[in-house]
Design a protein around this motif. Structure first.
Motif, PDB file in Angstrom:
ATOM      1  N   THR A  41     -11.617  12.425 -27.812  1.00  0.00           N
ATOM      2  CA  THR A  41     -12.358  11.431 -27.027  1.00  0.00           C
ATOM      3  C   THR A  41     -12.127  10.051 -27.630  1.00  0.00           C
ATOM      4  OG1 THR A  41     -14.083  13.018 -26.411  1.00  0.00           O
ATOM      5  CG2 THR A  41     -14.651  10.677 -26.278  1.00  0.00           C
ATOM      6  N   LEU A  42     -11.931   9.064 -26.767  1.00  0.00           N
ATOM      7  CA  LEU A  42     -11.841   7.679 -27.227  1.00  0.00           C
ATOM      8  C   LEU A  42     -13.253   7.120 -27.226  1.00  0.00           C
ATOM      9  CD1 LEU A  42      -9.850   5.421 -28.051  1.00  0.00           C
ATOM     10  CD2 LEU A  42      -9.937   4.626 -25.677  1.00  0.00           C
ATOM     11  N   GLU A  43     -13.675   6.565 -28.353  1.00  0.00           N
ATOM     12  CA  GLU A  43     -15.053   6.119 -28.508  1.00  0.00           C
ATOM     13  C   GLU A  43     -15.143   4.642 -28.859  1.00  0.00           C
ATOM     14  OE1 GLU A  43     -16.804   8.696 -31.404  1.00  0.00           O
ATOM     15  OE2 GLU A  43     -16.313  10.519 -30.307  1.00  0.00           O
ATOM     16  N   VAL A  44     -16.179   4.009 -28.340  1.00  0.00           N
ATOM     17  CA  VAL A  44     -16.431   2.594 -28.588  1.00  0.00           C
ATOM     18  C   VAL A  44     -17.753   2.441 -29.324  1.00  0.00           C
ATOM     19  CG1 VAL A  44     -16.850   0.337 -27.530  1.00  0.00           C
ATOM     20  CG2 VAL A  44     -15.202   1.908 -26.500  1.00  0.00           C
ATOM     21  N   ALA A  45     -17.792   1.552 -30.306  1.00  0.00           N
ATOM     22  CA  ALA A  45     -19.038   1.184 -30.979  1.00  0.00           C
ATOM     23  C   ALA A  45     -19.198  -0.320 -30.835  1.00  0.00           C
ATOM     24  CB  ALA A  45     -19.010   1.584 -32.448  1.00  0.00           C
ATOM     25  N   MET A  46     -20.354  -0.749 -30.357  1.00  0.00           N
ATOM     26  CA  MET A  46     -20.633  -2.182 -30.193  1.00  0.00           C
ATOM     27  C   MET A  46     -21.847  -2.551 -31.032  1.00  0.00           C
ATOM     28  SD  MET A  46     -20.043  -2.718 -26.070  1.00  0.00           S
ATOM     29  CE  MET A  46     -19.984  -4.521 -26.224  1.00  0.00           C
ATOM     30  N   GLY A 176     -13.667   8.254 -22.402  1.00  0.00           N
ATOM     31  CA  GLY A 176     -12.580   9.012 -21.796  1.00  0.00           C
ATOM     32  C   GLY A 176     -11.832   9.832 -22.825  1.00  0.00           C
ATOM     33  N   LYS A 177     -10.877  10.615 -22.340  1.00  0.00           N
ATOM     34  CA  LYS A 177     -10.073  11.476 -23.201  1.00  0.00           C
ATOM     35  C   LYS A 177      -8.730  10.822 -23.508  1.00  0.00           C
ATOM     36  CE  LYS A 177     -12.972  14.938 -23.409  1.00  0.00           C
ATOM     37  NZ  LYS A 177     -13.550  15.388 -24.689  1.00  0.00           N
ATOM     38  N   MET A 178      -8.179  11.146 -24.657  1.00  0.00           N
ATOM     39  CA  MET A 178      -6.907  10.567 -25.052  1.00  0.00           C
ATOM     40  C   MET A 178      -5.766  11.008 -24.145  1.00  0.00           C
ATOM     41  SD  MET A 178      -7.495   8.467 -27.516  1.00  0.00           S
ATOM     42  CE  MET A 178      -5.977   8.168 -28.436  1.00  0.00           C
ATOM     43  N   PHE A 180      -5.951  10.639 -21.016  1.00  0.00           N
ATOM     44  CA  PHE A 180      -5.960   9.648 -19.936  1.00  0.00           C
ATOM     45  C   PHE A 180      -4.803   8.665 -20.156  1.00  0.00           C
ATOM     46  CE2 PHE A 180     -10.766   9.500 -18.631  1.00  0.00           C
ATOM     47  CZ  PHE A 180     -10.768  10.875 -18.482  1.00  0.00           C
ATOM     48  N   THR A 181      -4.396   7.995 -19.091  1.00  0.00           N
ATOM     49  CA  THR A 181      -3.379   6.961 -19.226  1.00  0.00           C
ATOM     50  C   THR A 181      -3.958   5.754 -19.959  1.00  0.00           C
ATOM     51  OG1 THR A 181      -3.943   5.845 -17.146  1.00  0.00           O
ATOM     52  CG2 THR A 181      -2.337   7.658 -17.031  1.00  0.00           C
ATOM     53  N   ASP A 182      -3.073   4.912 -20.497  1.00  0.00           N
ATOM     54  CA  ASP A 182      -3.521   3.701 -21.180  1.00  0.00           C
ATOM     55  C   ASP A 182      -4.371   2.839 -20.251  1.00  0.00           C
ATOM     56  OD1 ASP A 182      -1.960   4.652 -23.223  1.00  0.00           O
ATOM     57  OD2 ASP A 182      -0.642   2.906 -23.349  1.00  0.00           O
ATOM     58  N   GLN A 183      -3.916   2.693 -19.004  1.00  0.00           N
ATOM     59  CA  GLN A 183      -4.632   1.828 -18.066  1.00  0.00           C
ATOM     60  C   GLN A 183      -5.999   2.384 -17.718  1.00  0.00           C
ATOM     61  OE1 GLN A 183      -3.455  -1.294 -17.025  1.00  0.00           O
ATOM     62  NE2 GLN A 183      -5.627  -1.432 -16.470  1.00  0.00           N
ATOM     63  N   ALA A 184      -6.093   3.712 -17.580  1.00  0.00           N
ATOM     64  CA  ALA A 184      -7.382   4.332 -17.260  1.00  0.00           C
ATOM     65  C   ALA A 184      -8.387   4.084 -18.383  1.00  0.00           C
ATOM     66  CB  ALA A 184      -7.206   5.829 -17.032  1.00  0.00           C
ATOM     67  N   LEU A 185      -7.939   4.219 -19.618  1.00  0.00           N
ATOM     68  CA  LEU A 185      -8.830   3.991 -20.757  1.00  0.00           C
ATOM     69  C   LEU A 185      -9.191   2.511 -20.885  1.00  0.00           C
ATOM     70  CD1 LEU A 185      -7.185   6.402 -23.355  1.00  0.00           C
ATOM     71  CD2 LEU A 185      -9.433   6.665 -22.287  1.00  0.00           C
ATOM     72  N   LYS A 186      -8.243   1.642 -20.598  1.00  0.00           N
ATOM     73  CA  LYS A 186      -8.528   0.206 -20.664  1.00  0.00           C
ATOM     74  C   LYS A 186      -9.534  -0.187 -19.592  1.00  0.00           C
ATOM     75  CE  LYS A 186      -6.244  -4.263 -21.236  1.00  0.00           C
ATOM     76  NZ  LYS A 186      -4.931  -4.951 -21.357  1.00  0.00           N
ATOM     77  N   ASP A 187      -9.387   0.372 -18.398  1.00  0.00           N
ATOM     78  CA  ASP A 187     -10.343   0.092 -17.315  1.00  0.00           C
ATOM     79  C   ASP A 187     -11.749   0.518 -17.724  1.00  0.00           C
ATOM     80  OD1 ASP A 187      -8.308  -0.905 -15.748  1.00  0.00           O
ATOM     81  OD2 ASP A 187      -8.090   0.912 -14.532  1.00  0.00           O
ATOM     82  N   ASN A 188     -11.855   1.691 -18.352  1.00  0.00           N
ATOM     83  CA  ASN A 188     -13.165   2.182 -18.792  1.00  0.00           C
ATOM     84  C   ASN A 188     -13.739   1.315 -19.899  1.00  0.00           C
ATOM     85  OD1 ASN A 188     -13.079   4.267 -16.957  1.00  0.00           O
ATOM     86  ND2 ASN A 188     -12.757   5.887 -18.462  1.00  0.00           N
TER      87      ASN A 188
END
Length: 232
Positions: A41-46, A176-178, A180-188
């Motif tokens: 999973t690609l994860e974000v921390a803010m 999202g999951k790794m 996914f395409t680069d663009q899909a993950l960037k959109d998310n």
């Protein structure tokens, strides 16, 4: 095994703990850490400039990720009659009333989202001490108390996520999951960060978005350059 260790060490040496990466740079580097046998999973921390203990500094909301979350979301719904049938048809994992309440009181809480029709809140209210600490208590502001349970279930199953600042003012979220395409993950990523920036509370003073980092399940945390993000 030695070759794997050497390869991982070589990739790790590329990581600069002080550098602010663009999203594209960070994602490319994290892809080099990809585990062979799992879809990470690609994860974000803010890290936000807020104190969530104050009512006017809370950040919380729902967001439908444009590319979906890639996660199998388990949904429980409190509803009766026709609404119960609609929730079941929409894909809810468990639908009930007092029976569902008793099941949860017995410790069966393996759900990612709990939804309820307004008329069921008298029953759901008895679960405050059970659902509250897990962040599962239905809330009309988040759309989890609604007469349209069919749509709420579809949203939950279709990639809608909840973001919420924790005690230290940090939001953690999978986007999202790794695979996914680069663009899909960037959109998310842009959808989440944009929603959080837009949700800046009135009580937040000074710099709102202090730090954003990106990581994968098995990868390092990389700082993201948010200088171009409006309001950051």
């Amino acid at each position: 095994m030695a070759n794997v260790t050497k390869k991982r060490k070589a990739i790790t040496e590329k990581v600069d703990a002080d550098k602010l990466y663009s999203f594209d740079e960070a994602l490319a580097l994290l892809r080099e850490f990809k585990a062979a046998k799992m879809d990470e999973t690609l994860e974000v921390a803010m890290n936000l400039g807020i104190d969530p203990r104050h009512a006017d500094q809370q950040v919380r909301g729902m967001l439908s990720l444009p590319s979906g979350s890639g996660k199998d979301v388990k949904v429980a719904v409190f509803a009766r009659g026709d609404n119960a049938d609609k929730a079941t048809a929409a894909g809810a994992d468990k639908v009930g009333a007092e029976d569902l309440m008793e099941d949860m009181q017995a410790g069966n809480l393996d759900y990612d989202r709990v939804i309820a029709t307004p008329d069921m809140m008298g029953v759901v209210g008895r679960l405050g001490k059970v659902l509250g600490p897990k962040g599962l208590m239905p809330n009309p502001k988040l759309g989890t108390v609604t007469p349209n349970v069919e749509q709420a279930v579809k949203d939950a199953k279709g990639g809608q996520i909840e973001y919420r600042a924790e005690k230290m003012g940090i939001i953690h979220s999978g986007i999202g999951k790794m695979s996914f395409t680069d663009q899909a993950l960037k959109d998310n990523f842009e959808a989440l960060t944009g929603a959080v920036i837009k949700a800046k509370p009135s009580g937040s003073k000074g710099k709102y978005v202090k730090k954003v980092s990106l990581t994968s399940t098995m990868g390092p945390g990389l700082k993201i350059d948010m200088s171009e993000a409006e309001g950051a």
